[in-house]
Write a protein that holds these residues in place. Sequence first.
Motif, mmCIF file in Angstrom:
data_model
loop_
_atom_site.group_PDB
_atom_site.id
_atom_site.type_symbol
_atom_site.label_atom_id
_atom_site.label_comp_id
_atom_site.label_asym_id
_atom_site.label_seq_id
_atom_site.Cartn_x
_atom_site.Cartn_y
_atom_site.Cartn_z
ATOM 1 N N ALA A 232 27.603 -26.846 -12.473
ATOM 2 C CA ALA A 232 28.977 -27.208 -12.833
ATOM 3 C C ALA A 232 29.484 -28.383 -11.993
ATOM 4 C CB ALA A 232 29.904 -26.004 -12.668
ATOM 5 N N ARG A 233 29.022 -28.490 -10.761
ATOM 6 C CA ARG A 233 29.446 -29.578 -9.868
ATOM 7 C C ARG A 233 28.579 -30.830 -10.019
ATOM 8 N NH1 ARG A 233 32.645 -27.832 -5.281
ATOM 9 N NH2 ARG A 233 33.143 -25.636 -5.513
ATOM 10 N N VAL B 291 24.810 -17.206 -9.587
ATOM 11 C CA VAL B 291 26.144 -17.815 -9.468
ATOM 12 C C VAL B 291 26.044 -19.149 -8.736
ATOM 13 C CG1 VAL B 291 28.427 -17.577 -8.408
ATOM 14 C CG2 VAL B 291 27.409 -15.641 -9.629
ATOM 15 N N LYS B 292 25.271 -19.191 -7.664
ATOM 16 C CA LYS B 292 25.077 -20.435 -6.910
ATOM 17 C C LYS B 292 24.503 -21.524 -7.817
ATOM 18 C CE LYS B 292 21.349 -21.043 -4.732
ATOM 19 N NZ LYS B 292 20.183 -20.821 -3.895
ATOM 20 N N GLU C 241 27.099 -22.692 -10.345
ATOM 21 C CA GLU C 241 28.106 -23.505 -9.660
ATOM 22 C C GLU C 241 27.540 -24.886 -9.323
ATOM 23 O OE1 GLU C 241 31.861 -24.396 -8.033
ATOM 24 O OE2 GLU C 241 31.190 -22.842 -9.427
ATOM 25 N N ARG C 242 26.293 -24.914 -8.888
ATOM 26 C CA ARG C 242 25.631 -26.184 -8.583
ATOM 27 C C ARG C 242 25.606 -27.072 -9.832
ATOM 28 N NH1 ARG C 242 19.964 -24.848 -7.009
ATOM 29 N NH2 ARG C 242 20.819 -24.427 -4.960
#
Length: 186
Positions: free
Chosen positions: A66-67, A59-60, A63-64
């Motif tokens: 996606a950002r 997930v991290k 998310e990384r």
Amino acid sequence: MTDATPLASEQITPETFLAQLRRVNTDRYQAWIGDADDAGILFDAAELGGEVGELLNVVKKLEREARGWRGSRAAPEDFADECADVLICLDKLARRMDVDLEAATIRKFNATSDKVGLPQRLSATPVPGDQDASQAQGERLREVIYRYQCDAGLAPDDAAADADGIVEAYLAAPRCDGAGWGADGG
């Protein structure tokens, strides 16, 4: 490499997915440890914690990405695999305390819905060939047909009389292919 095709006996015995997971997971665990001592509940709890950690790491990374941040990446398949590992390990841990995950999840989900005043409820997964489940499915289908007929402005007696016709029309109707309605424009 072993053949992943279920044995004939596995195909005959009707059971829910979670019941099958429990049975096969238990068999695999016994085959895995062989004559060694049983690992115990603490090992299973630590294994579950490790798998949840691996899921959170994926997930991290997602998310990384996606950002737009720098760093290692993960694929959606990695997320799915780690979710599966968590479920497998959760089943192993729940087995230690003889917890029926399906029943416990249904009970807890419905209790939370009641507590916060929401109408969403879970019901038990019907087992193929289970007469009670088939009867419950039939009752649910009759209720849906009744509501459909009432919404269409038909009298309840007409709804009961035309149930078979509605089922046949539903089965003959075009199906959504996952990306939208089928090619026939239905």
